[in-house]
Design a protein around this motif. Structure first.
Motif, PDB file in Angstrom:
ATOM      1  N   PRO A  17       1.615  -0.837   0.758  1.00  0.00           N
ATOM      2  CA  PRO A  17       1.267   0.571   0.974  1.00  0.00           C
ATOM      3  C   PRO A  17       0.571   1.211  -0.222  1.00  0.00           C
ATOM      4  O   PRO A  17       0.954   0.979  -1.375  1.00  0.00           O
ATOM      5  N   ILE A  18      -0.446   1.983   0.067  1.00  0.00           N
ATOM      6  CA  ILE A  18      -1.093   2.828  -0.939  1.00  0.00           C
ATOM      7  C   ILE A  18      -0.543   4.228  -0.757  1.00  0.00           C
ATOM      8  O   ILE A  18      -0.738   4.864   0.285  1.00  0.00           O
ATOM      9  N   ARG A  19       0.171   4.721  -1.736  1.00  0.00           N
ATOM     10  CA  ARG A  19       0.816   6.027  -1.627  1.00  0.00           C
ATOM     11  C   ARG A  19      -0.173   7.152  -1.861  1.00  0.00           C
ATOM     12  O   ARG A  19      -1.207   6.963  -2.527  1.00  0.00           O
ATOM     13  N   GLU A  20       0.146   8.309  -1.305  1.00  0.00           N
ATOM     14  CA  GLU A  20      -0.700   9.486  -1.520  1.00  0.00           C
ATOM     15  C   GLU A  20      -0.895   9.722  -3.017  1.00  0.00           C
ATOM     16  O   GLU A  20       0.058   9.732  -3.796  1.00  0.00           O
ATOM     17  N   GLY A  21      -2.134   9.875  -3.420  1.00  0.00           N
ATOM     18  CA  GLY A  21      -2.453  10.118  -4.814  1.00  0.00           C
ATOM     19  C   GLY A  21      -2.506   8.869  -5.669  1.00  0.00           C
ATOM     20  O   GLY A  21      -2.728   8.951  -6.885  1.00  0.00           O
ATOM     21  N   SER A  22      -2.324   7.698  -5.051  1.00  0.00           N
ATOM     22  CA  SER A  22      -2.326   6.457  -5.814  1.00  0.00           C
ATOM     23  C   SER A  22      -3.543   5.621  -5.424  1.00  0.00           C
ATOM     24  O   SER A  22      -4.504   6.125  -4.846  1.00  0.00           O
ATOM     25  N   ASN A  23      -3.498   4.326  -5.718  1.00  0.00           N
ATOM     26  CA  ASN A  23      -4.633   3.455  -5.429  1.00  0.00           C
ATOM     27  C   ASN A  23      -4.157   2.023  -5.200  1.00  0.00           C
ATOM     28  O   ASN A  23      -2.973   1.707  -5.333  1.00  0.00           O
ATOM     29  N   ALA A  24      -5.098   1.142  -4.853  1.00  0.00           N
ATOM     30  CA  ALA A  24      -4.750  -0.247  -4.554  1.00  0.00           C
ATOM     31  C   ALA A  24      -4.178  -0.956  -5.770  1.00  0.00           C
ATOM     32  O   ALA A  24      -3.290  -1.812  -5.635  1.00  0.00           O
ATOM     33  N   ALA A  25      -4.661  -0.639  -6.945  1.00  0.00           N
ATOM     34  CA  ALA A  25      -4.168  -1.316  -8.152  1.00  0.00           C
ATOM     35  C   ALA A  25      -2.658  -1.120  -8.310  1.00  0.00           C
ATOM     36  O   ALA A  25      -1.918  -2.072  -8.606  1.00  0.00           O
ATOM     37  N   GLU A  26      -2.190   0.111  -8.097  1.00  0.00           N
ATOM     38  CA  GLU A  26      -0.747   0.357  -8.187  1.00  0.00           C
ATOM     39  C   GLU A  26      -0.007  -0.342  -7.055  1.00  0.00           C
ATOM     40  O   GLU A  26       1.089  -0.867  -7.242  1.00  0.00           O
ATOM     41  N   SER A  27      -0.607  -0.360  -5.880  1.00  0.00           N
ATOM     42  CA  SER A  27       0.008  -1.041  -4.748  1.00  0.00           C
ATOM     43  C   SER A  27       0.265  -2.513  -5.067  1.00  0.00           C
ATOM     44  O   SER A  27       1.343  -3.048  -4.778  1.00  0.00           O
ATOM     45  N   PHE A  28      -0.715  -3.170  -5.687  1.00  0.00           N
ATOM     46  CA  PHE A  28      -0.552  -4.594  -6.004  1.00  0.00           C
ATOM     47  C   PHE A  28       0.518  -4.806  -7.072  1.00  0.00           C
ATOM     48  O   PHE A  28       1.290  -5.760  -6.998  1.00  0.00           O
ATOM     49  N   LYS A  29       0.581  -3.920  -8.041  1.00  0.00           N
ATOM     50  CA  LYS A  29       1.640  -4.017  -9.054  1.00  0.00           C
ATOM     51  C   LYS A  29       3.017  -3.849  -8.415  1.00  0.00           C
ATOM     52  O   LYS A  29       3.968  -4.563  -8.760  1.00  0.00           O
ATOM     53  N   ASN A  30       3.114  -2.912  -7.480  1.00  0.00           N
ATOM     54  CA  ASN A  30       4.376  -2.714  -6.777  1.00  0.00           C
ATOM     55  C   ASN A  30       4.753  -3.930  -5.939  1.00  0.00           C
ATOM     56  O   ASN A  30       5.927  -4.316  -5.870  1.00  0.00           O
ATOM     57  N   SER A  31       3.758  -4.540  -5.293  1.00  0.00           N
ATOM     58  CA  SER A  31       4.025  -5.736  -4.498  1.00  0.00           C
ATOM     59  C   SER A  31       4.505  -6.886  -5.383  1.00  0.00           C
ATOM     60  O   SER A  31       5.422  -7.629  -5.007  1.00  0.00           O
ATOM     61  N   LEU A  32       3.892  -7.027  -6.547  1.00  0.00           N
ATOM     62  CA  LEU A  32       4.319  -8.089  -7.461  1.00  0.00           C
ATOM     63  C   LEU A  32       5.750  -7.858  -7.920  1.00  0.00           C
ATOM     64  O   LEU A  32       6.560  -8.797  -7.974  1.00  0.00           O
ATOM     65  N   GLU A  33       6.092  -6.618  -8.224  1.00  0.00           N
ATOM     66  CA  GLU A  33       7.469  -6.315  -8.621  1.00  0.00           C
ATOM     67  C   GLU A  33       8.429  -6.612  -7.479  1.00  0.00           C
ATOM     68  O   GLU A  33       9.506  -7.193  -7.690  1.00  0.00           O
ATOM     69  N   LEU A  34       8.050  -6.249  -6.259  1.00  0.00           N
ATOM     70  CA  LEU A  34       8.931  -6.474  -5.114  1.00  0.00           C
ATOM     71  C   LEU A  34       9.121  -7.959  -4.844  1.00  0.00           C
ATOM     72  O   LEU A  34      10.244  -8.406  -4.577  1.00  0.00           O
ATOM     73  N   ILE A  35       8.067  -8.754  -4.909  1.00  0.00           N
ATOM     74  CA  ILE A  35       8.235 -10.180  -4.620  1.00  0.00           C
ATOM     75  C   ILE A  35       9.059 -10.863  -5.705  1.00  0.00           C
ATOM     76  O   ILE A  35       9.872 -11.755  -5.422  1.00  0.00           O
ATOM     77  N   GLN A  36       8.891 -10.434  -6.944  1.00  0.00           N
ATOM     78  CA  GLN A  36       9.681 -11.032  -8.021  1.00  0.00           C
ATOM     79  C   GLN A  36      11.164 -10.711  -7.859  1.00  0.00           C
ATOM     80  O   GLN A  36      12.024 -11.577  -8.058  1.00  0.00           O
TER      81      GLN A  36
END
Length: 334
Positions: A17-36
């Motif tokens: 998910p790309i949150r309101e006011g955010s961008n894809a770069a943050e989304s990918f960082k969040n996904s990496l944190e979640l998978i780890q």
């Protein structure tokens, strides 16, 4: 006797998910944190889904994202839930997933769907001169599977390198009974999208179970079912967090897809009675609540589906609350 929650496997479905006011770069960082974290908690696999032209979903280049996530982990299976095969040349998918399997051996899954994962205009932009309504999915699937066979068996004039000779698990994904029937005929594992198509869950699973034919790939049926789970410390908090996913579906039915919105305290101010009914129908299989509530509802869901594996989608605005939800679920299953 029915299955217990501790007997089956659990996995993660990430819509990046790309949150309101955010961008894809943050989304990918969040996904990496979640998978780890998911790997530490013992989840079985982690899938990302192909969607296009969606301001709130960052996983359009699905194969690229899988490589990023697999590179940041060491054990958890990583895959596509799924690749929308009619959008692509089967040769290109064979090469991409052959490359991923070569980089991360025995960790890559290839889930395949026949929907466009987008609107019709975007589908035409993706496919350019190849117009498909999904009816040719069985032929595309057969072509793709042939590229993965050893060259000695096929003598194909066109070869997928990497890809040739790789044993990448192929799953068929569905939100109706079309792919359920095809998966059963071919003896492939089947994943059903109950998280957005709840009314068709049991009919599709029954079709798969009753029509299944053993294959070299699979001796008996194997079903994974997608479900929305939002867990929090209280039922009230979970219900509040769930308003972000409700707003996301509301934007879709209004044909105005948007970034993932913060939760709100009162959805009644945002939708009409008609819109509320549609969203609730679409999300009625969602499991929302505290640890005790989620435990009870998850056991009921398992009893109804007899799934071998449950893959969990958690669409909440806060990254910390998303992590907490997956942690609560794993604590239930210990």
């Amino acid at each position: 006797m029915g299955k217990t929650l501790q007997e089956i496997k659990y996995s993660v479905l990430d819509l990046a998910p790309i949150r309101e006011g955010s961008n894809a770069a943050e989304s990918f960082k969040n996904s990496l944190e979640l998978i780890q974290q998911s790997e530490k908690w013992g989840y079985n696999r982690y899938w990302v889904a192909e969607h296009h032209s969606m301001p709130g979903i960052a996983s359009s280049a699905t194969s690229v994202l899988i490589g990023y996530l697999a590179g940041g982990t060491s054990k958890i299976r990583v895959g596509a839930g799924g690749i929308m095969l009619p959008n692509h040349s089967p040769l290109v998918i064979a090469e991409q997933f052959g490359t991923l399997e070569s980089m991360y051996p025995n960790r890559i899954d290839l889930g395949l769907g026949r929907a466009p994962g987008s609107d019709q205009l975007t589908a035409r932009a993706l496919r350019r001169y190849h117009q498909s309504d999904g009816s040719d999915f069985p032929e595309l699937l057969e072509e793709l599977r042939t590229y993965f066979k050893p060259y000695e068996e096929t003598n194909l004039p066109v070869r997928a390198i990497p890809g040739e000779g790789e044993t990448i698990p192929i799953w068929l994904l569905g939100s109706s009974d079309f792919s359920a029937r095809l998966a059963a005929q071919l003896g492939l594992p089947f994943a059903f999208a109950s998280h957005f198509s709840p009314d068709y869950t049991i009919p599709a699973l029954n079709t798969y179970f009753h029509s299944f034919r053993p294959s070299e790939t699979l001796k008996k049926p194997y079903v994974m079912v997608g479900v929305n789970i939002i867990a929090a410390d209280t039922d009230e908090r979970a219900a509040y967090l769930a308003t972000s996913s409700q707003q996301q579906f509301l934007s879709l039915i209004r044909n105005k897809p948007a970034q993932l919105q913060p939760p709100v305290s009162n959805m009644e101010e945002m939708w009409s009675t008609y819109e509320k009914a549609i969203v609730h129908k679409q999300l009625k299989a969602s499991i929302i609540g505290s640890k005790d509530t989620v435990t009870q509802k998850l056991q009921t869901f398992l009893a109804e589906t007899q799934a071998d594996e449950i893959i969990i989608n958690t669409q909440v605005y806060s990254q910390s609350e998303r992590l907490r939800s997956y942690e609560i679920v794993k604590n239930i299953l210990k």
